[in-house]
Design a protein around this motif. Structure first.
Motif, PDB file in Angstrom:
ATOM      1  N   PHE A  52       0.423  -1.063   0.222  1.00  0.00           N
ATOM      2  CA  PHE A  52      -0.760  -0.400  -0.087  1.00  0.00           C
ATOM      3  C   PHE A  52       0.388   1.210   0.235  1.00  0.00           C
ATOM      4  O   PHE A  52       2.081   1.184   0.402  1.00  0.00           O
ATOM      5  N   ARG A  53       0.264   2.229  -0.634  1.00  0.00           N
ATOM      6  CA  ARG A  53       1.030   3.603  -0.822  1.00  0.00           C
ATOM      7  C   ARG A  53       0.743   3.985   0.612  1.00  0.00           C
ATOM      8  O   ARG A  53       0.056   4.393   0.773  1.00  0.00           O
ATOM      9  N   VAL A  54       1.653   5.053   0.726  1.00  0.00           N
ATOM     10  CA  VAL A  54       1.507   6.324   2.183  1.00  0.00           C
ATOM     11  C   VAL A  54       2.454   7.239   1.563  1.00  0.00           C
ATOM     12  O   VAL A  54       3.341   7.224   0.658  1.00  0.00           O
ATOM     13  N   SER A  55       1.780   8.538   1.487  1.00  0.00           N
ATOM     14  CA  SER A  55       2.306   9.576   1.403  1.00  0.00           C
ATOM     15  C   SER A  55       1.445  11.375   3.044  1.00  0.00           C
ATOM     16  O   SER A  55       0.985  10.143   3.763  1.00  0.00           O
ATOM     17  N   CYS A  56       1.465  11.894   2.275  1.00  0.00           N
ATOM     18  CA  CYS A  56       1.395  13.244   2.851  1.00  0.00           C
ATOM     19  C   CYS A  56      -0.781  12.565   2.430  1.00  0.00           C
ATOM     20  O   CYS A  56      -0.822  12.227   1.366  1.00  0.00           O
ATOM     21  N   MET A  57      -1.244  12.611   4.146  1.00  0.00           N
ATOM     22  CA  MET A  57      -2.723  12.427   3.699  1.00  0.00           C
ATOM     23  C   MET A  57      -3.229  13.257   3.364  1.00  0.00           C
ATOM     24  O   MET A  57      -5.187  12.973   4.232  1.00  0.00           O
ATOM     25  N   HIS A  58      -3.244  14.276   3.566  1.00  0.00           N
ATOM     26  CA  HIS A  58      -4.254  15.509   3.360  1.00  0.00           C
ATOM     27  C   HIS A  58      -4.735  15.691   4.160  1.00  0.00           C
ATOM     28  O   HIS A  58      -6.294  15.693   3.913  1.00  0.00           O
ATOM     29  N   CYS A  59      -4.645  15.738   5.811  1.00  0.00           N
ATOM     30  CA  CYS A  59      -5.682  15.287   6.526  1.00  0.00           C
ATOM     31  C   CYS A  59      -6.572  16.661   6.371  1.00  0.00           C
ATOM     32  O   CYS A  59      -5.804  17.903   6.205  1.00  0.00           O
ATOM     33  N   ASP A  60      -7.870  16.762   7.166  1.00  0.00           N
ATOM     34  CA  ASP A  60      -8.965  17.674   7.555  1.00  0.00           C
ATOM     35  C   ASP A  60      -9.015  18.766   8.721  1.00  0.00           C
ATOM     36  O   ASP A  60      -8.980  19.806   8.689  1.00  0.00           O
ATOM     37  N   ASN A  61      -7.634  17.898   9.413  1.00  0.00           N
ATOM     38  CA  ASN A  61      -7.059  18.734  10.568  1.00  0.00           C
ATOM     39  C   ASN A  61      -5.676  18.226  11.066  1.00  0.00           C
ATOM     40  O   ASN A  61      -5.326  17.375  11.847  1.00  0.00           O
ATOM     41  N   PRO A  62      -5.199  19.216   9.796  1.00  0.00           N
ATOM     42  CA  PRO A  62      -3.810  18.431  10.286  1.00  0.00           C
ATOM     43  C   PRO A  62      -3.068  19.039  11.055  1.00  0.00           C
ATOM     44  O   PRO A  62      -3.035  19.703  11.731  1.00  0.00           O
ATOM     45  N   ALA A  63      -2.181  17.513  12.040  1.00  0.00           N
ATOM     46  CA  ALA A  63      -1.386  18.162  13.139  1.00  0.00           C
ATOM     47  C   ALA A  63      -0.607  19.065  12.281  1.00  0.00           C
ATOM     48  O   ALA A  63       0.387  19.843  13.017  1.00  0.00           O
ATOM     49  N   CYS A  64       0.580  19.520  11.185  1.00  0.00           N
ATOM     50  CA  CYS A  64       1.253  19.997  10.539  1.00  0.00           C
ATOM     51  C   CYS A  64       1.159  21.598  10.568  1.00  0.00           C
ATOM     52  O   CYS A  64       2.132  22.170  10.611  1.00  0.00           O
ATOM     53  N   MET A  65      -0.208  21.465  10.071  1.00  0.00           N
ATOM     54  CA  MET A  65      -0.845  23.213  10.159  1.00  0.00           C
ATOM     55  C   MET A  65       0.003  23.696  11.350  1.00  0.00           C
ATOM     56  O   MET A  65       0.045  25.233  11.723  1.00  0.00           O
ATOM     57  N   LYS A  66      -0.713  23.079  12.812  1.00  0.00           N
ATOM     58  CA  LYS A  66      -0.667  23.314  13.700  1.00  0.00           C
ATOM     59  C   LYS A  66       0.122  23.922  14.453  1.00  0.00           C
ATOM     60  O   LYS A  66       0.444  25.217  15.533  1.00  0.00           O
ATOM     61  N   VAL A  67       1.369  23.130  14.153  1.00  0.00           N
ATOM     62  CA  VAL A  67       2.729  23.500  14.831  1.00  0.00           C
ATOM     63  C   VAL A  67       4.441  24.262  13.841  1.00  0.00           C
ATOM     64  O   VAL A  67       5.086  24.593  14.277  1.00  0.00           O
ATOM     65  N   CYS A  68       3.722  24.639  12.718  1.00  0.00           N
ATOM     66  CA  CYS A  68       4.572  25.764  11.970  1.00  0.00           C
ATOM     67  C   CYS A  68       4.765  26.926  12.332  1.00  0.00           C
ATOM     68  O   CYS A  68       3.511  27.439  12.135  1.00  0.00           O
ATOM     69  N   PRO A  69       5.879  27.129  13.050  1.00  0.00           N
ATOM     70  CA  PRO A  69       6.267  28.571  13.621  1.00  0.00           C
ATOM     71  C   PRO A  69       5.979  29.620  12.598  1.00  0.00           C
ATOM     72  O   PRO A  69       5.925  30.413  12.811  1.00  0.00           O
ATOM     73  N   ALA A  70       6.740  28.995  10.886  1.00  0.00           N
ATOM     74  CA  ALA A  70       6.529  30.364   9.967  1.00  0.00           C
ATOM     75  C   ALA A  70       5.132  30.213   9.805  1.00  0.00           C
ATOM     76  O   ALA A  70       5.279  30.736   7.912  1.00  0.00           O
ATOM     77  N   LYS A  71       4.103  29.255  10.261  1.00  0.00           N
ATOM     78  CA  LYS A  71       3.144  29.498   9.476  1.00  0.00           C
ATOM     79  C   LYS A  71       3.207  28.697   7.202  1.00  0.00           C
ATOM     80  O   LYS A  71       2.271  29.903   6.311  1.00  0.00           O
ATOM     81  N   ALA A  72       4.053  28.738   7.274  1.00  0.00           N
ATOM     82  CA  ALA A  72       4.133  28.518   6.087  1.00  0.00           C
ATOM     83  C   ALA A  72       3.256  26.657   5.257  1.00  0.00           C
ATOM     84  O   ALA A  72       2.961  26.658   4.151  1.00  0.00           O
ATOM     85  N   ILE A  73       2.393  26.580   6.270  1.00  0.00           N
ATOM     86  CA  ILE A  73       1.424  25.137   5.547  1.00  0.00           C
ATOM     87  C   ILE A  73       0.056  25.720   4.899  1.00  0.00           C
ATOM     88  O   ILE A  73      -0.227  26.640   7.053  1.00  0.00           O
ATOM     89  N   SER A  74      -0.771  25.056   4.375  1.00  0.00           N
ATOM     90  CA  SER A  74      -1.572  26.258   4.062  1.00  0.00           C
ATOM     91  C   SER A  74      -2.849  24.558   3.883  1.00  0.00           C
ATOM     92  O   SER A  74      -2.429  24.071   3.416  1.00  0.00           O
ATOM     93  N   LYS A  75      -4.071  25.073   3.932  1.00  0.00           N
ATOM     94  CA  LYS A  75      -4.978  24.225   2.970  1.00  0.00           C
ATOM     95  C   LYS A  75      -5.029  25.094   1.425  1.00  0.00           C
ATOM     96  O   LYS A  75      -5.439  26.061   1.455  1.00  0.00           O
ATOM     97  N   GLY A  76      -5.443  23.609   0.010  1.00  0.00           N
ATOM     98  CA  GLY A  76      -5.093  24.596  -0.929  1.00  0.00           C
ATOM     99  C   GLY A  76      -6.638  24.428  -1.149  1.00  0.00           C
ATOM    100  O   GLY A  76      -7.841  24.106   0.157  1.00  0.00           O
ATOM    101  N   PRO A  77      -7.327  24.980  -2.614  1.00  0.00           N
ATOM    102  CA  PRO A  77      -8.562  25.180  -2.922  1.00  0.00           C
ATOM    103  C   PRO A  77     -10.234  23.615  -2.587  1.00  0.00           C
ATOM    104  O   PRO A  77     -10.953  23.771  -2.265  1.00  0.00           O
ATOM    105  N   ALA A  78      -9.415  23.038  -3.099  1.00  0.00           N
ATOM    106  CA  ALA A  78      -9.803  21.435  -2.325  1.00  0.00           C
ATOM    107  C   ALA A  78      -9.721  20.546  -1.086  1.00  0.00           C
ATOM    108  O   ALA A  78      -9.213  19.333  -1.240  1.00  0.00           O
ATOM    109  N   GLY A  79      -8.450  21.309  -0.089  1.00  0.00           N
ATOM    110  CA  GLY A  79      -7.779  20.815   0.723  1.00  0.00           C
ATOM    111  C   GLY A  79      -6.702  20.127   1.004  1.00  0.00           C
ATOM    112  O   GLY A  79      -6.994  19.197   1.699  1.00  0.00           O
TER     113      GLY A  79
END
Length: 211
Positions: A52-79
């Motif tokens: 099975f493939r594993v990659s970024c899971m494009h989470c609805d509630n991404p843990a990465c976005m919460k901890v990024c101090p530079a606010k470099a992570i965001s959601k695109g137009p389709a999540g």
């Protein structure tokens, strides 16, 4: 509004790695960097080997976005979960927070398999194929394709139909059936992934063999 994801049918996957190679070519990522990894799990009792493939899971509630101090992570137009390389400071806090080990870092700055004089691609790179060294990068769900009505490269090359691109907000009848059966990996993490899995011989949430 759309909310894109991928359903992975583990029972169909043969571990050919076509998805991982297609992703690497589509994004022209550096040596040693794979946005998609193909994992293997064996159910000894059932005499079945699962891939099975594993990659970024494009989470609805991404843990990465919460901890990024530079606010470099965001959601695109389709999540899609996306990283702005211009903002990323390479601190790797996203990697520490991600339950799936998705963020990748080209810490060596290598761009070629053949030495400094030969580029990774002879043709000019597209906008999504530029990856500054030391910055976080991972699967973008091929937003450069899907925003124009296409499908991710990994889904396109899967010749046995183990990968299905879905819109959770506007599913087809066929997609509805798959979505109903699919389960998220590591659901206990609470990130609500949009890459989900179907398997007869594995407990998807824990990826342990079914007894």
């Amino acid at each position: 509004m759309s909310k894109f994801g991928i359903i992975v049918d583990i029972d169909k996957c043969v571990g050919c790695h076509a998805c991982a190679i297609a992703c690497k070519e589509e994004n022209q990522v550096a040596p040693g960097i794979f946005y998609e990894r193909v994992h293997r799990s064996e159910n000894v009792a059932a005499n079945v080997v699962n891939y099975f493939r594993v990659s970024c899971m494009h989470c609805d509630n991404p843990a990465c976005m919460k901890v990024c101090p530079a606010k470099a992570i965001s959601k695109g137009p389709a999540g899609e979960v996306l990283v702005d390389a211009k903002k990323c400071i390479g601190c790797k806090m996203c990697l520490s927070a991600c339950p799936y080990g998705a963020p990748q870092f080209n810490t060596e700055g290598r761009t070629s398999y053949f030495g400094d004089k030969v580029p990774l691609a002879e043709r000019p790179l597209e906008a999504w194929q530029h990856h500054p060294a030391g910055k976080a990068e991972h699967c973008t769900l091929c937003t450069h394709r899907t925003s124009k009505g296409g499908i991710p490269a990994c889904v396109e090359v899967c010749g046995i139909g183990a990968l299905t691109f879905v819109d959770y907000e506007n599913p087809t009848e066929a997609a509805k059936a798959l979505i109903a059966k699919a389960r998220p990996m590591n659901a206990a993490a609470g990130t609500e992934p949009k890459i989900r899995y179907i398997a007869k011989h594995m407990e998807v949430e824990t990826f342990e063999p079914k007894v």
